[in-house]
Design a protein around this motif. Structure first.
Motif, short mmCIF file in Angstrom:
data_model
loop_
_atom_site.label_atom_id
_atom_site.label_comp_id
_atom_site.label_asym_id
_atom_site.label_seq_id
_atom_site.Cartn_x
_atom_site.Cartn_y
_atom_site.Cartn_z
N ALA A 102 49.11 -48.82 29.24
CA ALA A 102 50.20 -49.12 28.34
C ALA A 102 50.87 -47.39 27.67
N GLY A 103 49.98 -46.13 29.00
CA GLY A 103 50.61 -44.64 28.51
C GLY A 103 51.59 -45.28 29.69
N LEU A 104 51.69 -45.68 30.85
CA LEU A 104 52.93 -46.14 31.46
C LEU A 104 53.61 -46.84 30.90
N GLY A 105 54.15 -47.87 30.12
CA GLY A 105 54.68 -47.90 29.48
C GLY A 105 54.75 -49.87 29.88
N LEU A 106 54.13 -49.89 30.25
CA LEU A 106 53.46 -51.39 29.99
C LEU A 106 52.22 -52.10 29.69
N GLU A 138 39.83 -52.73 28.49
CA GLU A 138 40.31 -52.23 27.20
C GLU A 138 41.25 -50.64 27.48
N MET A 139 40.05 -50.10 27.97
CA MET A 139 40.18 -48.44 28.95
C MET A 139 41.45 -48.77 29.99
N LEU A 140 40.92 -49.84 30.39
CA LEU A 140 42.32 -49.48 31.65
C LEU A 140 44.06 -50.42 30.50
#
Length: 178
Positions: A36-40, A29-31
């Protein structure tokens, strides 16, 4: 001169491994949040999702693992990035299909992560894992997992493992069809 793959950004296939209770799901979940913070928009694939539906009935384990492999195969073909496999992956043969699929896809960087890092030298006591799993997994099962743990320094240790190759070479699962 053609640069070819030099400028190609590889997608990520991350295979988590570790005994129950070590924090694989939290790490997954952390990964996923980091990416997601990088837009992925990554996805986590865990056989536990199927085990929970069948109330961890042992007779369903093979089918549940097959379903998870199918889900990862479909995600690879959709180009999901990153793909995070959240299973115990204690034996090399358990990781082999995922690594094989990622290699065949060709545009995935494949990483294995042991939890805790440095396992089995850096391990968490069976008593602590038993408590973290709320006593749902017998201590003898943890000892069995520890006894079956196979070291893998890198993905090539897994891909070149003759026991894994022999186990999977006749598989008729969709991901393995030539």
């Amino acid at each position: 001169m053609s640069r070819g793959r030099q400028n190609q950004r590889f997608k990520k296939l991350i295979i988590l491994r570790g005994l129950p209770g070590v924090g694989k799901t939290s790490k997954a979940e952390m990964l996923c949040d980091e990416y997601a913070g990088l837009g992925l928009e990554g996805e986590i694939f865990s056989t536990d999702r199927y085990h929970e539906r069948t109330d961890y009935t042992k007779g369903n384990f093979q089918r549940n693992h097959r379903r998870n492999r199918e889900d990862v195969f479909i995600a690879l073909n959709r180009g999901v990035d990153p793909i995070i496999v959240d299973n115990t992956n204690i034996s090399l043969w358990e990781m082999w299909p995922y690594i094989h699929m990622g290699m065949r896809q060709g545009d995935y960087d494949i990483t294995m992560m042991e939890l805790p890092k440095g396992y089995p030298q850096e391990k968490i006591s069976i008593n602590k894992l038993y408590r973290k799993c709320h006593g749902k997994i017998p201590k003898k099962k943890f000892r069995s997992f520890e006894g079956r743990w196979e070291k893998a320094d890198n993905i090539w240790n897994v891909l070149n493992d003759s026991k894994s190759i022999n186990r999977w070479k006749r598989s008729k699962e969709k991901w393995n069809v030539q």
